[in-house]
Write an enzyme that holds these catalytic residues in place. Structure first.
Site, short mmCIF file in Angstrom:
data_model
loop_
_atom_site.label_atom_id
_atom_site.label_comp_id
_atom_site.label_asym_id
_atom_site.label_seq_id
_atom_site.Cartn_x
_atom_site.Cartn_y
_atom_site.Cartn_z
N GLU A 147 0.84 -1.19 0.00
CA GLU A 147 0.00 0.00 0.00
C GLU A 147 0.87 1.24 0.00
O GLU A 147 2.02 1.20 0.45
CB GLU A 147 -0.88 0.03 1.25
CG GLU A 147 -1.89 -1.10 1.34
CD GLU A 147 -3.03 -0.97 0.34
OE1 GLU A 147 -3.14 0.08 -0.32
OE2 GLU A 147 -3.82 -1.93 0.22
N ARG A 216 -9.38 11.08 -7.67
CA ARG A 216 -9.78 10.28 -8.82
C ARG A 216 -11.29 10.31 -9.04
O ARG A 216 -11.76 10.24 -10.17
CB ARG A 216 -9.28 8.84 -8.69
CG ARG A 216 -9.90 8.05 -7.56
CD ARG A 216 -9.35 6.64 -7.52
NE ARG A 216 -9.97 5.84 -6.48
CZ ARG A 216 -9.49 4.69 -6.03
NH1 ARG A 216 -8.37 4.21 -6.52
NH2 ARG A 216 -10.11 4.01 -5.10
N TYR A 266 4.35 4.82 -6.94
CA TYR A 266 3.13 4.07 -6.66
C TYR A 266 2.31 3.96 -7.95
O TYR A 266 1.44 4.79 -8.24
CB TYR A 266 2.32 4.70 -5.53
CG TYR A 266 1.13 3.85 -5.12
CD1 TYR A 266 1.32 2.58 -4.58
CD2 TYR A 266 -0.18 4.28 -5.33
CE1 TYR A 266 0.23 1.78 -4.24
CE2 TYR A 266 -1.26 3.48 -4.99
CZ TYR A 266 -1.05 2.24 -4.46
OH TYR A 266 -2.12 1.44 -4.14
N LYS A 270 -3.53 -1.25 -11.30
CA LYS A 270 -4.49 -0.57 -12.17
C LYS A 270 -3.89 -0.29 -13.54
O LYS A 270 -4.61 -0.22 -14.54
CB LYS A 270 -4.95 0.73 -11.51
CG LYS A 270 -5.76 0.46 -10.25
CD LYS A 270 -5.97 1.70 -9.43
CE LYS A 270 -6.68 1.39 -8.13
NZ LYS A 270 -5.82 0.66 -7.17
#
Ligand SMILES: *[C@@H]1O[C@H](CO)[C@@H](O)[C@H](O)[C@H]1NC(C)=O
Ligand SMILES: *[C@@H]1O[C@H](CO)[C@@H](O)[C@H](O)[C@H]1NC(C)=O
Ligand SMILES: *[C@@H]1O[C@H](CO)[C@@H](O)[C@H](O)[C@H]1NC(C)=O
Ligand SMILES: *[C@@H]1O[C@H](CO)[C@@H](O)[C@H](O)[C@H]1NC(C)=O
Length: 378
Positions: A147, A216, A266, A270
């Site tokens: 994460e 986002r 990061y 996706k």
């Protein structure tokens, strides 16, 4: 009198269980200690207050006894409790990494060269560091997370505990990206047959965690005023089974690879899985373009920061979808590379640990993360 008798009986029963219940409870560990790493059984050190896993014969990996030239990587507990099973020499058999013993058998603590701790369980206080055990001088503790710092909680209490990091960042001791390129020989292949033919949707988005205040989300809401966007997830009231993710996304010209938070390096699944592996072009929201250029193949993505506003971005995507040749140019890298990810299957929990063995000779020794929290945020 009768009452007293009964009470005494109850007391005796309680005392019996206190004395022998424990013994029965610990028996597997005690037995195992005599048996010494019986193959096919895993065991835990009896740590008071911690749950014991009772070995199930034939279920767990075999535990070879450490030899001088082997490295023992001990996984103290499995990330999210997803226990891994294998047989034989997993690092050698699967990844060609020899002399690497990977185990979750806590009784190997004294022999372990590396112990891996997944961050989530630590910050949730579901697991603790074995600080009560005498730590061998050369044993290194490895902090593991996939994460971004925004989701790693307050790791301040872990200061000074860890020697190495297993993390998505390139400057981690053990670099653990969400995906990577594997060179390939595609002699005889054409760009045309590397791009999925059936494209039904212009842009697609699968969102697990939908929060109105996320960067986002704001971008999605604006962009969908300009172009049609198909979306899936709880917020969309539209589920998508894991097996259908790649085939469905392959029908999209573009995939919105919008990160949940913006941090250097990061660049998550996706991009690597949802876009690259499905055959959609990623439209990225995350760190600056330069960072993507450092980590992804040239000309493979569209960065939202390259556009003055959302209308321009939308117009560009529409135009690009209609220009076969230009659209195809975003797939050129596929002639020379395929993508490997360790998402969505058990490998993501095993391969990075095996890689610790392969990389150990390059490590700085000794090393301590005096400020793990601060390090993450730099
Ligand atoms: C290292 O271990 C392997 C078995 O895993 C063995 O074949 C080899 O001979 C060992 N090498 C040394 C130098 O001890
Ligand atoms: C790629 O494969 C072809 C045959 O399919 C072969 O002739 C060629 O030498 C290979 N090139 C490389 C770089 O391996
Ligand atoms: C792919 O590899 C070939 C040689 O096999 C090379 O000529 C070409 O430039 C490479 N293309 C890209 C996009 O890297
Ligand atoms: C690991 O960190 C501890 C402090 O937590 C330190 O005492 C030890 O020397 C370090 N070991 C290595 C191999 O860096």
């Amino acid at each position: 009198m009768l009452d007293l008798c009964r009470r005494r009986k109850v007391l005796v029963i309680i005392i019996f269980f206190c004395l022998f219940g424990n013994l029965i409870y610990w028996r597997p560990s005690i037995l195992n200690r005599f048996l010494q790493h019986e193959p096919g059984e895993s065991q835990s050190l009896p740590v008071p207050g911690e749950s014991q896993s009772v070995p199930v014969p034939g279920e767990s990996q075999s535990v070879p006894v450490k030899m001088k030239n082997t490295t023992v990587v001990l996984v103290w507990y499995w990330a999210f409790g997803i226990k891994q099973h294998w047989q034989g020499d997993v690092c050698k058999d699967r990844y060609g990494i020899p002399n690497c013993i990977l185990s979750d058998d806590r009784s190997l603590f004294p022999q372990a060269d590396f112990i891996v701790f997944h961050n989530r369980e630590l910050i949730e206080r579901k697991e603790r560091l074995p600080e009560h055990l005498p730590r061998p001088p050369n044993q290194a503790w490895v902090w593991f997370s996939r994460e971004s710092p925004a989701y790693n909680g307050d790791t301040g209490f872990l200061a000074g505990k860890f020697n190495y990091t297993l993390f998505y960042r390139r400057d981690a001791d053990f670099f653990n990206p969400f995906g990577f390129l594997v060179p390939r020989n595609s002699t005889g292949m054409t760009l045309d047959n590397l791009i999925p033919k059936e494209k039904s949707y212009l842009a697609c988005w699968v969102v697990g965690n939908y929060q109105p205040y996320y960067e986002r989300t704001k971008l999605y809401l604006k962009l969908k005023q300009v172009i049609p966007i198909e979306w899936w997830g709880a917020a969309a009231h539209r589920g998508l089974h894991g097996d259908l993710l790649l085939p469905t996304m392959s029908q999209c010209y573009f995939y919105l690879s919008f990160e949940n938070s913006i941090f250097r390096d990061y660049i998550s699944e996706k991009v690597w899985r949802n876009a690259f592996q499905s055959g959609a072009v990623p439209v990225v929201l995350g760190p600056p373009r330069k960072n993507y250029e450092e980590m992804l193949p040239e000309g493979s993505f569209i960065h939202v920061n390259d556009f003055k506003n959302v209308a321009e971005l939308g117009a560009f995507l529409k135009k690009l979808a209609g220009d076969k040749e230009r659209y195809a140019s975003y797939f050129k890298w596929k002639l020379n590379y395929t993508v490997q990810t360790f998402m969505g299957n058990e490998h993501w929990l095993v391969e990075p640990f095996c890689r610790i063995c392969a990389k150990q000779s390059t490590l700085q020794r000794p090393k301590v993360y005096k400020d793990l929290h601060g390090w993450q945020w730099t």
